[in-house]
Enzyme design. Structure first.
Site, PDB file in Angstrom:
ATOM      1  CG  ASN A  11      -1.844   1.185   1.288  1.00  0.00           C
ATOM      2  OD1 ASN A  11      -2.445   1.542   0.269  1.00  0.00           O
ATOM      3  ND2 ASN A  11      -1.990   1.817   2.441  1.00  0.00           N
TER       4      ASN A  11
ATOM      5  CG  HIS B 208      -0.438   6.309   4.726  1.00  0.00           C
ATOM      6  ND1 HIS B 208      -1.812   6.372   4.807  1.00  0.00           N
ATOM      7  CD2 HIS B 208       0.041   7.164   5.662  1.00  0.00           C
ATOM      8  CE1 HIS B 208      -2.152   7.229   5.766  1.00  0.00           C
ATOM      9  NE2 HIS B 208      -1.038   7.717   6.296  1.00  0.00           N
TER      10      HIS B 208
ATOM     11  CB  SER C 294       5.175   5.270   4.134  1.00  0.00           C
ATOM     12  OG  SER C 294       5.593   6.329   4.964  1.00  0.00           O
TER      13      SER C 294
ATOM     14  CG  ASP D 247      -2.500   3.664   6.985  1.00  0.00           C
ATOM     15  OD1 ASP D 247      -2.636   3.086   5.898  1.00  0.00           O
ATOM     16  OD2 ASP D 247      -3.200   4.631   7.343  1.00  0.00           O
TER      17      ASP D 247
HETATM   18  C1  GRF Z   1      -2.724   8.647  -2.438  1.00  0.00           C
HETATM   19  O1  GRF Z   1      -2.406   9.816  -1.788  1.00  0.00           O
HETATM   20  C2  GRF Z   1      -2.270   7.457  -1.657  1.00  0.00           C
HETATM   21  O2  GRF Z   1      -1.124   7.717  -0.914  1.00  0.00           O
HETATM   22  C3  GRF Z   1      -3.433   7.207  -0.734  1.00  0.00           C
HETATM   23  O3  GRF Z   1      -4.574   7.523  -1.486  1.00  0.00           O
HETATM   24  C4  GRF Z   1      -4.225   8.424  -2.510  1.00  0.00           C
HETATM   25  C5  GRF Z   1      -4.646   7.794  -3.795  1.00  0.00           C
HETATM   26  O4  GRF Z   1      -4.550   8.679  -4.857  1.00  0.00           O
HETATM   27  N1  GRF Z   1      -3.436   5.851  -0.244  1.00  0.00           N
HETATM   28  P1  GRF Z   1      -4.838   8.174  -6.321  1.00  0.00           P
HETATM   29  O5  GRF Z   1      -6.211   7.535  -6.327  1.00  0.00           O
HETATM   30  O6  GRF Z   1      -3.771   7.192  -6.708  1.00  0.00           O
HETATM   31  O7  GRF Z   1      -4.794   9.427  -7.155  1.00  0.00           O
END
Ligand code: GRF
Length: 219
Positions: free
Chosen positions: A106, A108, A135, A144
């Site tokens: 994932n 984050h 991260s 997370d």
């Molecule tokens: C990103 O900021 C990611 O870190 C978080 O959700 C957001 C997703 O953005 N988990 P996108 O849908 O890839 O534009």
């Protein structure tokens, strides 16, 4: 390497990954992009890049178990070796995660373990942090909290707002995700006694800190 990308919204990370596949900078086959929301904008972006898409919407299922079963079947059908969460906003159960051991990652938008959860940019500003970032971590049943593989940082400036931080963090997200996915493709990661190693060296508690040059950011 066959991968599946799970999204929930804009899909800018999925798009960044797919663009690097198209330019052959990333040697993976994105078999399918799956959204947990109907009408996620990221689905159109993936379709425009010629990728199969599917929606498995949590709202269409009576229970989390039924939703996860449908999602599991959709992923198994793709024979994916890596499951990339990118804006996928559902917490996955231990049962689901056990079905794909060491295969779910994932991204984050914070320097974990700080600022888990939502609204990270606003919270970083309110806390007057000097640095912020992104991260990439292994996914566990606790939100997370899985082992951190890598981080990239930005400095928070006096002019920054939650919106500028979001854009600046996204810029490095789009570089960091392909960078880390490549570690999987190149089989550079290994696990011993529940610890993660990159090229035989134990990954530090906050992940490997990756710096990108201005030139890389402009590409
Ligand atoms: C990103 O900021 C990611 O870190 C978080 O959700 C957001 C997703 O953005 N988990 P996108 O849908 O890839 O534009």
């Amino acid at each position: 390497m066959k991968v599946v990308i799970l999204i929930g919204g804009e899909g800018s990370n999925a798009q960044a990954i797919l663009k690097r596949v198209a330019t052959k900078e990333l040697d993976i086959e994105v078999v399918r992009v799956i959204s947990h929301n109907h009408g996620a904008k990221g689905l159109e972006k993936a379709q425009a890049l010629g990728v199969d898409t599917m929606t498995v919407a949590h709202k269409d299922f009576a229970t989390k178990e039924a939703f996860e079963n449908a999602l599991k079947q959709a992923i198994l059908a793709c024979e994916a070796e890596l499951i990339i969460l990118a804006g996928f906003m559902r917490v996955l159960s231990a049962d689901f995660i056990r079905a794909f051991p060491d295969q779910i990652i994932n991204i984050h938008p914070s320097l974990l373990p700080d600022y888990k959860g939502l609204n990270t940019h606003q919270r970083v500003l309110e806390a007057r942090e000097t640095h912020h970032g992104v991260s990439i971590h292994m996914v566990t049943e606790e939100l997370d909290s899985g082992t951190i593989l890598a981080q990239a940082k930005i400095a928070v400036g006096p002019e920054d707002t939650a919106q500028t931080l979001k854009l600046r963090v996204q810029e490095i997200e789009h570089l960091l995700y392909p960078h880390v996915i490549r570690w999987f493709v190149q089989e550079r990661l290994s696990t011993r006694k529940n610890r993660l190693y990159l090229d035989g060296n134990q990954i530090p508690p906050k992940g490997c800190l990756i710096e990108f040059t201005e030139k890389e950011k402009q590409l």
